[in-house]
Enzyme design. Structure first.
Site, PDB file in Angstrom:
ATOM      1  N   SER A 201       0.699  -1.556   0.004  1.00 59.98           N
ATOM      2  CA  SER A 201      -0.354   0.205  -0.097  1.00 59.98           C
ATOM      3  C   SER A 201       1.008   1.082  -0.142  1.00 59.98           C
ATOM      4  O   SER A 201       1.736   1.452  -0.965  1.00 59.98           O
ATOM      5  CB  SER A 201      -0.774   0.010   1.584  1.00 59.98           C
ATOM      6  OG  SER A 201      -1.824   0.740   1.265  1.00 59.98           O
ATOM      7  N   HIS A 335      -6.680  -6.770   1.670  1.00 67.06           N
ATOM      8  CA  HIS A 335      -5.918  -5.307   1.117  1.00 67.06           C
ATOM      9  C   HIS A 335      -4.979  -5.713   1.653  1.00 67.06           C
ATOM     10  O   HIS A 335      -4.223  -6.155   2.663  1.00 67.06           O
ATOM     11  CB  HIS A 335      -6.208  -4.171   1.531  1.00 67.06           C
ATOM     12  CG  HIS A 335      -5.250  -3.360   0.826  1.00 67.06           C
ATOM     13  ND1 HIS A 335      -4.280  -3.282  -0.002  1.00 67.06           N
ATOM     14  CD2 HIS A 335      -4.420  -2.094   1.613  1.00 67.06           C
ATOM     15  CE1 HIS A 335      -3.600  -1.821  -0.117  1.00 67.06           C
ATOM     16  NE2 HIS A 335      -3.372  -1.204   0.846  1.00 67.06           N
TER      17      HIS A 335
END
Length: 386
Positions: A201, A335
């Protein structure tokens, strides 16, 4: 192909860096094989200077400057699992701690993966393969809580002249100082010639910048790094125009302090950047790069990251090492969780670039079923560099 120095193009000529108003708009992804003076690349030997040009543009417009190291200014000391790195310059000094996990198999010195913040790969598999894992304290170097984090962290304590610099390049600077310490033998059990960097990320964006700006890093694995990472600004804008919920340059500069404070002037003018992130990915060439993305995360610019990766891979093709760059996209709901389907791909790149053992790294796949308009995004040709 691994660099012996942090930046081999330091002696190359700097490109012109016009102000925004003087930059022409280019709808397609810029041609990575044309020098700033308009000359087209024909030799592999010229790649270092092309990298230098893109690196200077990236720092000037987007990241902020990465300070050059001062000889003799870095030292390191390992105490148990804690490696303390000390950096001094201009009468100032800072120290930061990196956590080192050594494998229980294999033989020292071990290759190592540096995780920005920490590694979100399958670390148990890495350790079982004889690969060390090092946690890099990026928030200690440059804070990234929100927009109020600007100019906070040890990087800014050491470089007060760098006000406005983005956190991503500050982290890249810190990783380079960690590499300095490892190269000096601060952790004798670590093989400083076989280092990888990863992150997920926002920290995946940092991992890309660390690998792009330091040629001593053998393998770079940005994971779900999205906009500001593996995705291209221009293609993300096109996804947004098409009605998709994608993070664009316009939005990301309001979210945090990852980029230099002046980068916001490109909010409505991404097409005026003289580069895009396919060229940021290509700064890693000809070293190892594996781009891990998640097609379930539209916000991260799933299609944009795919187009960017395909365009970037042409640099490895031109250099005659196409299988040195891989791109893998797999849809999953979590994620920053590496799914089992992508773990073998990671291990293949680790085996080849960190352990030096044969592995199949010709990996270019997505489950996104994206239609790629190459004429729109890549209207240029790829040379076979001599």
């Amino acid at each position: 192909m691994l660099g012996a120095v942090e930046h081999s193009g330091a002696a190359c000529r700097d490109p012109a860096l016009p102000a925004l108003a003087a930059l022409p708009a280019t709808a397609a992804l810029p041609d990575p094989f044309v020098m700033a003076d308009g000359q087209r690349l024909t030799r592999k030997a010229d790649w270092a200077c092309r990298r230098h040009e893109v690196s200077r543009q990236l720092q000037a417009y987007e990241l902020g400057e990465k300070p050059a190291p001062v000889p003799g200014s870095v030292s390191g000391k390992l105490d148990g699992k804690t490696l303390t790195v000390t950096v001094s310059t201009g009468g100032r000094s800072i120290s930061f701690n990196a956590n080192v996990q050594l494998p229980s198999t294999g033989q020292a010195p071990y290759p190592a993966v540096i995780g920005i913040g920490r590694s979100f790969l399958n670390n148990a598999e890495l350790l079982a393969r004889g690969v060390a894992v090092i946690d890099f304290p990026n928030n200690d170097i440059a804070d990234q809580q929100n927009g109020s984090s600007r100019n906070k962290g040890k990087f800014f304590e050491l470089h007060p002249e760098a006000q406005g610099t983005g956190a991503l390049v500050a982290w890249a600077w810190g990783v380079s100082r960690l590499v300095d310490a490892l190269a000096q033998g601060a952790a004798p059990a670590i093989d400083a010639r076989h280092l990888g960097v990863t992150g997920c990320s926002r920290n995946g964006k940092g991992a890309l910048m660390a690998g792009a700006l330091d040629e001593r890093i053998a393998l770079t694995i940005p994971q779900e790094s999205g906009s500001g990472g593996s995705a291209a600004w221009r293609v993300s804008d096109a996804q947004k125009v098409a009605g998709q919920n994608v993070q664009t340059l316009r939005q990301i500069v309001t979210e945090n302090v990852w980029f230099r404070s002046s980068f916001g002037e490109f909010s409505e003018a991404a097409a005026r950047l003289p580069y895009d992130h396919h060229q940021v990915l290509a700064l890693v060439a000809p070293r190892g790069l594996l781009v891990i993305e998640n097609t379930a995360m539209e916000w991260l610019g799933n299609q944009s990251a795919w187009v960017s990766a395909l365009a970037a891979r042409e640099a490895w093709v031109a250099l005659g090492v196409a299988d040195g760059m891989g791109a893998s996209q797999f849809s999953h709901p979590d994620h920053c969780r590496l799914p089992a389907e992508q773990s073998p791909e990671v291990l293949a790149f680790v085996d080849r670039f960190l352990k030096g053992t044969p592995a199949k790294t010709d990996i270019v796949r997505t489950d996104g079923k994206f239609a790629v308009d190459r004429q729109r995004w890549m209207p240029w040709s790829t040379p076979a560099l001599k």
